[in-house]
Design a protein around this motif. Structure first.
Motif, short mmCIF file in Angstrom:
data_model
loop_
_atom_site.label_atom_id
_atom_site.label_comp_id
_atom_site.label_asym_id
_atom_site.label_seq_id
_atom_site.Cartn_x
_atom_site.Cartn_y
_atom_site.Cartn_z
N SER A 102 0.79 -1.13 0.02
CA SER A 102 0.00 -0.06 -0.13
C SER A 102 0.88 1.15 -0.10
CB SER A 102 -1.02 0.16 1.32
OG SER A 102 -0.20 -0.15 2.43
N ILE A 103 2.00 1.31 0.70
CA ILE A 103 2.95 2.37 0.51
C ILE A 103 4.04 2.13 -0.72
CG2 ILE A 103 4.77 3.65 1.30
CD1 ILE A 103 3.49 3.17 3.93
N LEU A 104 3.93 2.83 -1.91
CA LEU A 104 4.56 2.63 -3.01
C LEU A 104 6.25 2.70 -2.71
CD1 LEU A 104 4.05 2.52 -5.93
CD2 LEU A 104 4.89 4.78 -6.40
N GLY A 105 6.93 1.70 -3.21
CA GLY A 105 8.59 1.40 -2.79
C GLY A 105 8.60 0.99 -1.46
N ARG A 106 7.64 0.70 -0.62
CA ARG A 106 7.90 0.04 0.51
C ARG A 106 7.25 -1.14 0.92
NH1 ARG A 106 6.55 2.79 6.16
NH2 ARG A 106 7.74 1.45 7.62
N PRO A 107 7.70 -2.32 0.23
CA PRO A 107 6.84 -3.58 0.94
C PRO A 107 6.82 -3.78 2.18
CG PRO A 107 8.82 -3.99 -0.46
CD PRO A 107 8.79 -2.62 -0.48
N ARG A 108 5.85 -4.22 2.61
CA ARG A 108 5.57 -4.54 4.12
C ARG A 108 4.86 -5.75 4.28
NH1 ARG A 108 2.89 0.46 7.04
NH2 ARG A 108 1.65 0.24 4.99
N THR A 109 5.04 -6.46 5.54
CA THR A 109 4.36 -7.59 5.86
C THR A 109 3.21 -7.23 6.89
OG1 THR A 109 6.16 -9.08 5.31
CG2 THR A 109 4.35 -10.15 6.32
N GLU A 110 1.96 -7.39 6.39
CA GLU A 110 0.91 -7.05 7.15
C GLU A 110 0.62 -8.37 8.03
OE1 GLU A 110 -2.93 -6.80 5.26
OE2 GLU A 110 -3.79 -6.20 6.92
N ILE A 111 0.18 -8.13 9.41
CA ILE A 111 -0.05 -9.28 10.26
C ILE A 111 -1.56 -9.12 10.49
CG2 ILE A 111 2.13 -9.86 11.10
CD1 ILE A 111 1.88 -7.97 13.64
N LEU A 112 -2.27 -10.17 10.54
CA LEU A 112 -3.38 -10.39 11.06
C LEU A 112 -3.86 -11.32 11.84
CD1 LEU A 112 -3.52 -10.15 7.31
CD2 LEU A 112 -5.79 -9.15 7.91
N CYS A 113 -5.11 -11.40 12.65
CA CYS A 113 -5.30 -12.42 13.33
C CYS A 113 -5.76 -13.48 12.41
CB CYS A 113 -6.72 -12.01 14.38
SG CYS A 113 -7.26 -13.42 15.11
N SER A 114 -5.37 -14.86 12.89
CA SER A 114 -5.58 -15.82 11.83
C SER A 114 -7.05 -16.29 12.06
CB SER A 114 -4.56 -17.09 12.24
OG SER A 114 -4.84 -17.72 13.48
N ASN A 115 -7.46 -16.04 13.18
CA ASN A 115 -9.08 -16.69 13.26
C ASN A 115 -9.98 -15.78 12.79
OD1 ASN A 115 -10.93 -18.37 14.45
ND2 ASN A 115 -11.31 -16.62 15.86
N CYS A 116 -10.17 -14.35 12.78
CA CYS A 116 -10.83 -13.52 12.23
C CYS A 116 -10.68 -12.52 11.12
CB CYS A 116 -11.56 -12.83 13.42
SG CYS A 116 -10.63 -11.31 14.14
N ASP A 117 -9.31 -12.38 10.78
CA ASP A 117 -8.84 -11.59 9.77
C ASP A 117 -8.71 -10.32 10.09
OD1 ASP A 117 -7.66 -12.83 7.74
OD2 ASP A 117 -9.04 -12.40 6.17
N ALA A 118 -8.51 -9.99 11.63
CA ALA A 118 -8.69 -8.61 11.94
C ALA A 118 -7.15 -7.94 11.76
CB ALA A 118 -9.08 -8.39 13.35
N HIS A 119 -7.13 -6.73 11.33
CA HIS A 119 -5.68 -6.18 10.99
C HIS A 119 -5.17 -5.71 12.38
CE1 HIS A 119 -2.70 -3.38 9.20
NE2 HIS A 119 -2.96 -2.65 10.25
N LEU A 120 -3.79 -6.15 12.54
CA LEU A 120 -3.11 -6.16 13.72
C LEU A 120 -2.12 -5.03 13.77
CD1 LEU A 120 -2.71 -9.72 15.02
CD2 LEU A 120 -4.39 -8.10 15.62
N GLY A 121 -1.19 -5.09 12.60
CA GLY A 121 -0.05 -4.15 12.35
C GLY A 121 1.03 -4.66 11.28
N HIS A 122 2.03 -4.81 11.67
CA HIS A 122 2.97 -5.25 10.57
C HIS A 122 4.16 -5.88 11.38
CE1 HIS A 122 0.84 -2.19 8.02
NE2 HIS A 122 1.26 -2.88 6.97
N VAL A 123 4.78 -6.59 10.48
CA VAL A 123 6.13 -7.35 11.03
C VAL A 123 7.39 -6.93 10.14
CG1 VAL A 123 5.75 -9.53 9.99
CG2 VAL A 123 7.05 -9.54 11.89
#
Ligand SMILES: [Zn+2]
Length: 127
Positions: free
Chosen positions: A79-100
């Protein structure tokens, strides 16, 4: 995200469902170091243990490891051009938690799970 907790506030939904980010140094768990477990605000799944929390100085609660290997879903975030990140989500409900990120403590996992306080509830293990 599968909405499970009907009591979620609009502020919580902006982070959990719409992948917003709370302002740094404002979250209730940023400078919080009690003994216990951090759970998903939406579905209550255990996500992180307090003995893996460290002060990264970044303004968000930081952990070097998930509570277990099945707790978190990892997703590529461009979502940020030129800065790939890894999103972290709750594996049970898919809620967004942050990034690693890969700038965590080198004597542990080398990972830094950077999590919004608002995405989590805390359960103390002292009582
Ligand atoms: Zn969840």
């Amino acid at each position: 995200m599968k909405k499970i907790n009907d009591a979620l506030t609009e502020e919580e939904l902006i982070v959990l469902r719409d992948k917003g980010t709370e302002r740094p140094f404002t979250g209730k768990f940023n400078a919080f170091f009690e003994h216990g477990i951090y759970k998903c605000k939406n579905c209550n799944q255990p996500l992180f243990k307090s003995d893996t929390k460290f002060d990264a100085g970044c303004g968000w609660p930081s952990f070097f490891e998930a509570a277990n290997e099945d707790a978190i879903t990892y997703r590529e975030d461009n979502s940020i051009l030129g800065r790939p990140r890894t999103e972290i989500l709750c594996s049970n409900c898919d809620a967004h938690l942050g990034h690693v990120f890969e700038d965590g403590p080198v004597d542990k996992t080398g990972l830094r799970y950077c999590v919004n306080s608002i995405s989590m509830d805390f359960e103390s293990e002292n009582n």
